[in-house]
Design a protein around this motif. Structure first.
Motif, PDB file in Angstrom:
ATOM      1  N   PRO A  24       0.814  -1.228   0.000  1.00 62.05           N
ATOM      2  CA  PRO A  24       0.000   0.000   0.000  1.00 62.05           C
ATOM      3  C   PRO A  24       0.846   1.275   0.000  1.00 62.05           C
ATOM      4  O   PRO A  24       0.533   2.219  -0.721  1.00 62.05           O
ATOM      5  CB  PRO A  24      -0.821  -0.107   1.298  1.00 62.05           C
ATOM      6  N   TRP A  25       1.953   1.303   0.759  1.00 66.95           N
ATOM      7  CA  TRP A  25       2.741   2.539   0.840  1.00 66.95           C
ATOM      8  C   TRP A  25       3.354   2.854  -0.525  1.00 66.95           C
ATOM      9  O   TRP A  25       3.222   3.966  -1.031  1.00 66.95           O
ATOM     10  CB  TRP A  25       3.835   2.412   1.907  1.00 66.95           C
ATOM     11  N   ASP A  26       3.998   1.879  -1.130  1.00 71.40           N
ATOM     12  CA  ASP A  26       4.636   2.090  -2.445  1.00 71.40           C
ATOM     13  C   ASP A  26       3.587   2.471  -3.493  1.00 71.40           C
ATOM     14  O   ASP A  26       3.815   3.346  -4.332  1.00 71.40           O
ATOM     15  CB  ASP A  26       5.359   0.817  -2.920  1.00 71.40           C
ATOM     16  N   SER A  27       2.415   1.787  -3.447  1.00 73.04           N
ATOM     17  CA  SER A  27       1.365   2.041  -4.443  1.00 73.04           C
ATOM     18  C   SER A  27       0.893   3.478  -4.346  1.00 73.04           C
ATOM     19  O   SER A  27       0.762   4.177  -5.359  1.00 73.04           O
ATOM     20  CB  SER A  27       0.171   1.104  -4.209  1.00 73.04           C
ATOM     21  N   GLU A  28       0.646   3.921  -3.117  1.00 72.91           N
ATOM     22  CA  GLU A  28       0.160   5.290  -2.939  1.00 72.91           C
ATOM     23  C   GLU A  28       1.250   6.292  -3.353  1.00 72.91           C
ATOM     24  O   GLU A  28       0.981   7.284  -4.031  1.00 72.91           O
ATOM     25  CB  GLU A  28      -0.223   5.489  -1.472  1.00 72.91           C
ATOM     26  N   PHE A  29       2.483   6.004  -2.972  1.00 65.63           N
ATOM     27  CA  PHE A  29       3.572   6.946  -3.244  1.00 65.63           C
ATOM     28  C   PHE A  29       3.779   7.125  -4.753  1.00 65.63           C
ATOM     29  O   PHE A  29       3.890   8.244  -5.248  1.00 65.63           O
ATOM     30  CB  PHE A  29       4.873   6.474  -2.574  1.00 65.63           C
ATOM     31  N   GLY A  88       1.712   6.085  -7.186  1.00 66.07           N
ATOM     32  CA  GLY A  88       0.481   6.258  -7.954  1.00 66.07           C
ATOM     33  C   GLY A  88       0.216   5.139  -8.935  1.00 66.07           C
ATOM     34  O   GLY A  88      -0.502   5.325  -9.927  1.00 66.07           O
ATOM     35  N   ARG A 100      -0.336   0.548  -8.904  1.00 65.86           N
ATOM     36  CA  ARG A 100      -0.512  -0.556  -7.947  1.00 65.86           C
ATOM     37  C   ARG A 100       0.745  -1.442  -7.948  1.00 65.86           C
ATOM     38  O   ARG A 100       1.130  -1.992  -8.979  1.00 65.86           O
ATOM     39  CB  ARG A 100      -1.750  -1.390  -8.294  1.00 65.86           C
TER      40      ARG A 100
END
Ligand SMILES: CC(C)(COP(=O)(O)OP(=O)(O)OC[C@H]1O[C@@H](n2cnc3c(N)ncnc32)[C@H](O)[C@@H]1OP(=O)(O)O)[C@@H](O)C(=O)NCCC(=O)NCCS
Length: 247
Positions: A10-15, A17, A19
């Motif tokens: 989740p952190w990498d995906s959000e950072f 942008g 998945r």
């Protein structure tokens, strides 16, 4: 853990942008790769990280094929620490970080780590790669590292090193020197200060991770007594076109 051994990050995906997921374990064969593909499609994963063992030909054959791409050699080096203290040259001023250093530390970090897998991949937005390391140094200052030491030049930060200690095991997180001041012994002095700090806190072994292509940093660590612990291969698998136009 599911059959493919993948989980979303989740952190990498959000950072970034997109998945992002990571595969567990260090080995794969064609059957596992098929399961990974299926899982990534079902979970609309854009990019999968896979940290692979270097010594298994089946894994290499399975991963050296699209959509996977080799993006880095993850080199772990370690240095035993004894009773002997590390001498830091008096020509370099080294001290604890202070809040006024943060803009300088962010500026150094945002341009220093172009050898990392995120830049090499070329599908992560470059500005976000810069921001990743800015965020990392800032979080280290805010308590994620046990200490952040700064080398000073003309009353501004010329470089920094972050370190942590777990029991008797020490770890160097990030080290960076302002580009114009490299090759003058600042990095070595920062490392010596960090090693001395860890030694005084009871550390007996220090580890750090670098990139296979970062020969300059490896030479500095080798001169300080670090030897190779392990080499692993970072693969990124892109399952979508997202990120294709950035670089
Ligand atoms: C790696 C780094 C911290 C070394 O700092 P430094 O102040 O240049 O290091 P020193 O002057 O003490 O020199 C130590 C060795 O680093 C080498 N070196 C590494 N990168 C260098 C660069 N860009 N310019 C000059 N020397 C460099 C030097 O050649 C020297 O080795 P040598 O004597 O065999 O030639 C610095 O180059 C840097 O910030 N690089 C970008 C960030 C990075 O790669 N960090 C390490 C990630 S694991």
């Amino acid at each position: 853990m599911n059959e493919s051994g993948c989980e979303l990050l989740p952190w990498d995906s959000e950072f970034f942008g997109v998945r992002i997921a990571r595969a567990s374990g260090e080995r794969a064969d064609s059957v596992r790769v098929a399961a990974i593909r299926e899982w990534c499609t079902a979970h609309q994963v854009d990019c999968l990280y896979f940290l692979a063992s270097l010594d298994d030909p089946v894994t290499l054959a399975a991963l050296c094929t699209p959509p996977f791409k080799l993006v880095d050699l993850r080199v772990t080096v370690a240095c035993p620490i004894g009773d002997k203290s590390y001498e830091v040259p008096s020509s370099v001023v080294i001290r604890e970080w202070q809040p006024r250093d943060l803009p300088h530390l962010r500026a150094i970090a945002s341009s220093a780590y172009t050898d990392s897998r995120f830049y090499f991949d070329q599908r992560f937005e470059r500005a976000l790669c810069d921001k990743l390391y800015e965020t990392w140094v800032e979080q280290s200052c805010r308590g994620q590292a046990d200490f952040v030491l700064v080398a000073e030049h003309d009353q501004a930060a010329a470089g920094f090193v972050t370190g942590s200690l777990r029991g008797s095991a020490g770890e160097i997180g990030l080290i960076g020197v302002r580009a114009q001041l490299r090759g003058r012994g600042v990095g070595t002095a920062l490392m010596q200060s960090a090693l001395e700090r860890l030694r005084l806190r009871g550390c007996t072994q220090v580890e750090l991770v670098t990139q296979g292509r970062n020969i300059g940093a490896q030479r500095m660590y080798q001169r300080l007594g670090f030897v190779t612990q392990s080499i692993k291969l970072w693969f990124h698998g892109w399952f979508s076109q997202r990120g294709d136009s950035i670089g």
